[in-house]
Design a protein around this motif. Structure first.
Motif, short mmCIF file in Angstrom:
data_model
loop_
_atom_site.label_atom_id
_atom_site.label_comp_id
_atom_site.label_asym_id
_atom_site.label_seq_id
_atom_site.Cartn_x
_atom_site.Cartn_y
_atom_site.Cartn_z
N GLU A 44 -5.08 0.55 -6.60
CA GLU A 44 -4.31 -1.00 -6.08
C GLU A 44 -4.89 -1.45 -4.49
OE1 GLU A 44 -0.07 0.02 -6.35
OE2 GLU A 44 -0.45 1.92 -4.72
N ILE A 45 -4.52 -2.01 -4.03
CA ILE A 45 -4.46 -2.58 -2.30
C ILE A 45 -4.24 -1.25 -2.15
CG2 ILE A 45 -5.28 -4.26 -0.58
CD1 ILE A 45 -6.94 -4.90 -3.41
N PRO A 46 -4.52 -0.48 -1.15
CA PRO A 46 -4.21 0.06 -0.23
C PRO A 46 -3.69 -0.49 0.89
CG PRO A 46 -6.68 0.89 0.17
CD PRO A 46 -6.05 -0.60 -0.45
N PRO A 47 -2.18 0.46 1.40
CA PRO A 47 -1.23 -0.93 2.33
C PRO A 47 -2.26 -0.99 3.08
CG PRO A 47 0.57 1.31 1.15
CD PRO A 47 -1.00 1.41 0.80
N TYR A 48 -2.92 -0.17 4.32
CA TYR A 48 -3.37 -0.14 5.81
C TYR A 48 -3.90 -1.57 4.95
CZ TYR A 48 -7.79 1.77 4.37
OH TYR A 48 -8.48 2.42 3.25
N ILE A 49 -4.95 -1.66 4.13
CA ILE A 49 -5.42 -3.72 3.47
C ILE A 49 -4.30 -4.55 3.55
CG2 ILE A 49 -6.97 -4.24 2.06
CD1 ILE A 49 -8.67 -2.42 3.50
N LYS A 50 -3.04 -4.60 3.19
CA LYS A 50 -2.26 -5.58 2.92
C LYS A 50 -2.29 -5.49 4.54
CE LYS A 50 -0.35 -3.62 -1.55
NZ LYS A 50 0.53 -3.51 -2.25
N ASP A 51 -1.75 -4.72 5.74
CA ASP A 51 -1.40 -4.97 6.65
C ASP A 51 -2.16 -5.62 7.27
OD1 ASP A 51 0.76 -3.69 6.61
OD2 ASP A 51 0.94 -1.96 6.90
N CYS A 52 -3.46 -5.21 7.38
CA CYS A 52 -4.47 -6.40 7.71
C CYS A 52 -4.86 -7.29 7.51
CB CYS A 52 -5.80 -5.01 7.79
SG CYS A 52 -7.74 -5.64 8.33
N LEU A 53 -4.83 -8.13 5.99
CA LEU A 53 -4.70 -8.76 5.06
C LEU A 53 -3.44 -9.32 6.17
CD1 LEU A 53 -5.71 -8.62 1.88
CD2 LEU A 53 -7.42 -9.58 2.91
N GLU A 54 -2.47 -9.52 5.98
CA GLU A 54 -1.57 -10.18 7.08
C GLU A 54 -1.73 -10.29 8.23
OE1 GLU A 54 2.39 -7.50 6.01
OE2 GLU A 54 2.22 -7.83 5.25
N GLU A 55 -2.48 -9.71 8.67
CA GLU A 55 -3.74 -10.38 10.00
C GLU A 55 -4.32 -11.21 9.81
OE1 GLU A 55 -4.10 -6.57 12.43
OE2 GLU A 55 -2.20 -5.51 12.55
N GLN A 56 -4.83 -11.16 9.40
CA GLN A 56 -5.64 -12.04 9.42
C GLN A 56 -5.03 -13.60 9.34
OE1 GLN A 56 -8.51 -11.38 9.72
NE2 GLN A 56 -8.95 -9.23 9.09
N PRO A 57 -6.20 -14.79 9.66
CA PRO A 57 -7.43 -14.10 10.40
C PRO A 57 -6.89 -13.75 11.69
CG PRO A 57 -6.55 -16.69 10.25
CD PRO A 57 -5.90 -16.24 9.45
N ALA A 58 -6.33 -13.45 11.95
CA ALA A 58 -6.02 -12.90 13.71
C ALA A 58 -7.35 -12.46 14.05
CB ALA A 58 -4.88 -12.38 13.86
N ARG A 59 -7.51 -11.18 13.55
CA ARG A 59 -8.75 -10.29 14.22
C ARG A 59 -9.59 -10.74 13.89
NH1 ARG A 59 -7.37 -3.66 12.29
NH2 ARG A 59 -7.39 -3.83 10.02
N SER A 60 -11.28 -10.28 14.36
CA SER A 60 -12.06 -10.57 13.42
C SER A 60 -12.25 -9.33 12.23
CB SER A 60 -13.37 -10.77 14.85
OG SER A 60 -13.44 -9.59 15.47
N GLY A 61 -14.24 -9.41 11.91
CA GLY A 61 -13.90 -8.00 10.81
C GLY A 61 -14.05 -8.88 9.68
N MET A 62 -14.74 -7.54 8.92
CA MET A 62 -15.43 -7.95 7.94
C MET A 62 -14.45 -8.74 6.56
SD MET A 62 -15.66 -4.90 4.59
CE MET A 62 -15.03 -4.46 4.82
N TYR A 63 -12.68 -8.56 7.01
CA TYR A 63 -12.25 -9.50 5.99
C TYR A 63 -12.21 -10.59 6.25
CZ TYR A 63 -10.92 -4.47 4.00
OH TYR A 63 -11.04 -3.44 3.57
#
Length: 333
Positions: free
Chosen positions: A11-30
């Motif tokens: 399943e999508i790990p919690p830290y990835i879910k948190d990262c996606l919620e911040e998108q497209p704020a920060r730059s990077g792979m996602y």
């Protein structure tokens, strides 16, 4: 083009879910997901739906090596020549020896992709033949709208937990404080368990800023008088892209792609103290030159925006597919 990023996890790990919620704020792979208005899926959930996508992309983390193999097997078994497998390496080459695998195995997994890319030239030079260099996209429009009321008479050092060095950066920051009359030093993204100088923590930095939600991090770091990032590893450097959007000066490593491209007058060898102090002198004592540097960086950072990044990605994909995709890599990689 229908696009999805694939993760080998159940399943999508919690830290990835948190990262996606911040998108497209920060730059990077996602940001590729947002640039292409795509999706992120687990391999288990999408295994029998590959035919619905034009491009499936996966990051070359060691945990996903097996997933890459399984994706290629599924595409072959179902005679799916429509869906293209794009493999992205998001790891600095200096860390590859920590994976505990043989170079030949890593090369062989890369050769299963229809397009293979990394984000920084030195990294790409150590990948298979025909790999492309495509730094990750950034929502520059969103970043340029951000402001802060937090102003600090301090220098902000960017800590990279996967490198862990603070001895020389702390020493340099103390010299900068003394010479240019800066009150404090702040260390960002700090994880003490990865700091090789942890036992001296009570004697060093004026304030530690642990890893934080991106909006909080952004509000604080854009209020620094200057940022210092002597990253000794080769990376494309999302920090440089973000700081250029915010108009925050950074003295950085010449091993970081974004610093070389956006702040060439302010970057140098990360271990050259004298050259580093010359860069800080520009920041604090040459205001007209700094205006020129920051104005140019603010304009040229658009090289990393969604539109230009998508263009580079699609041009590379067109070249890779026309020359034969994964079959070309297996013959020539």
């Amino acid at each position: 083009m229908k696009f999805t990023h694939i993760m080998g996890a159940v399943e999508i790990p919690p830290y990835i879910k948190d990262c996606l919620e911040e998108q497209p704020a920060r730059s990077g792979m996602y940001n590729w997901i947002f640039a292409f208005k795509g999706e992120v899926n687990t391999w288990k959930s999408i295994k029998h739906k590959l035919h619905e996508y034009d491009v499936v992309q996966i990051n070359m983390s060691p945990l996903d090596f097996q997933t890459v193999i399984e994706i290629r097997e599924e595409l072959t078994k179902t005679n799916n020549t429509h869906t293209k497998l794009v493999i992205n390496n998001d790891y600095v080459c200096e860390c590859w020896s920590e994976w505990g695998t043989m170079p030949a195995y890593y090369d062989s997994v890369q050769k299963l992709g229809d397009m293979v890319f990394g984000t920084e030239p030195h990294q790409v030079s150590n990948m298979v033949n025909g790999a492309f260099c495509i730094p990750h996209p950034t929502n520059t429009e969103w970043l340029k709208r951000q402001t802060t009321d937090t102003k600090s008479d301090s220098i902000g050092y960017v800590f990279h937990w996967w490198e862990g060095g603070t001895y020389l950066p702390y020493r340099t920051c103390e010299k900068v404080k003394a010479k240019f009359n800066i009150a404090k030093s702040h260390v960002y993204g700090y994880k003490p368990q990865h700091d090789k100088m942890q036992r001296f923590l009570g004697l060093t930095w004026d304030k530690q800023m642990p890893l934080d939600d991106f909006p909080n991090y952004a509000e604080r770091i854009m209020g620094e008088r200057v940022v210092y990032d002597p990253n000794p590893y080769h990376t494309y450097g999302r920090n440089g892209v973000e700081l250029a959007c915010w108009g925050t000066p950074v003295v950085g490593s010449n091993r970081v792609f974004s610093y070389q491209k956006l702040f060439p007058e302010l970057c140098c060898d990360p271990f050259d103290f004298n050259a580093t102090m010359e860069k800080f002198d520009i920041v604090f004592n040459q205001p007209e030159k700094m205006k020129e540097i920051m104005a140019r960086a603010y304009e040229e950072v658009e090289w990393f925006n969604y539109e230009n990044s998508k263009k580079r990605f699609l041009e590379a994909l067109d070249i890779a597919v026309k020359r034969g995709g994964h079959k070309w890599y297996q013959m020539n990689g």
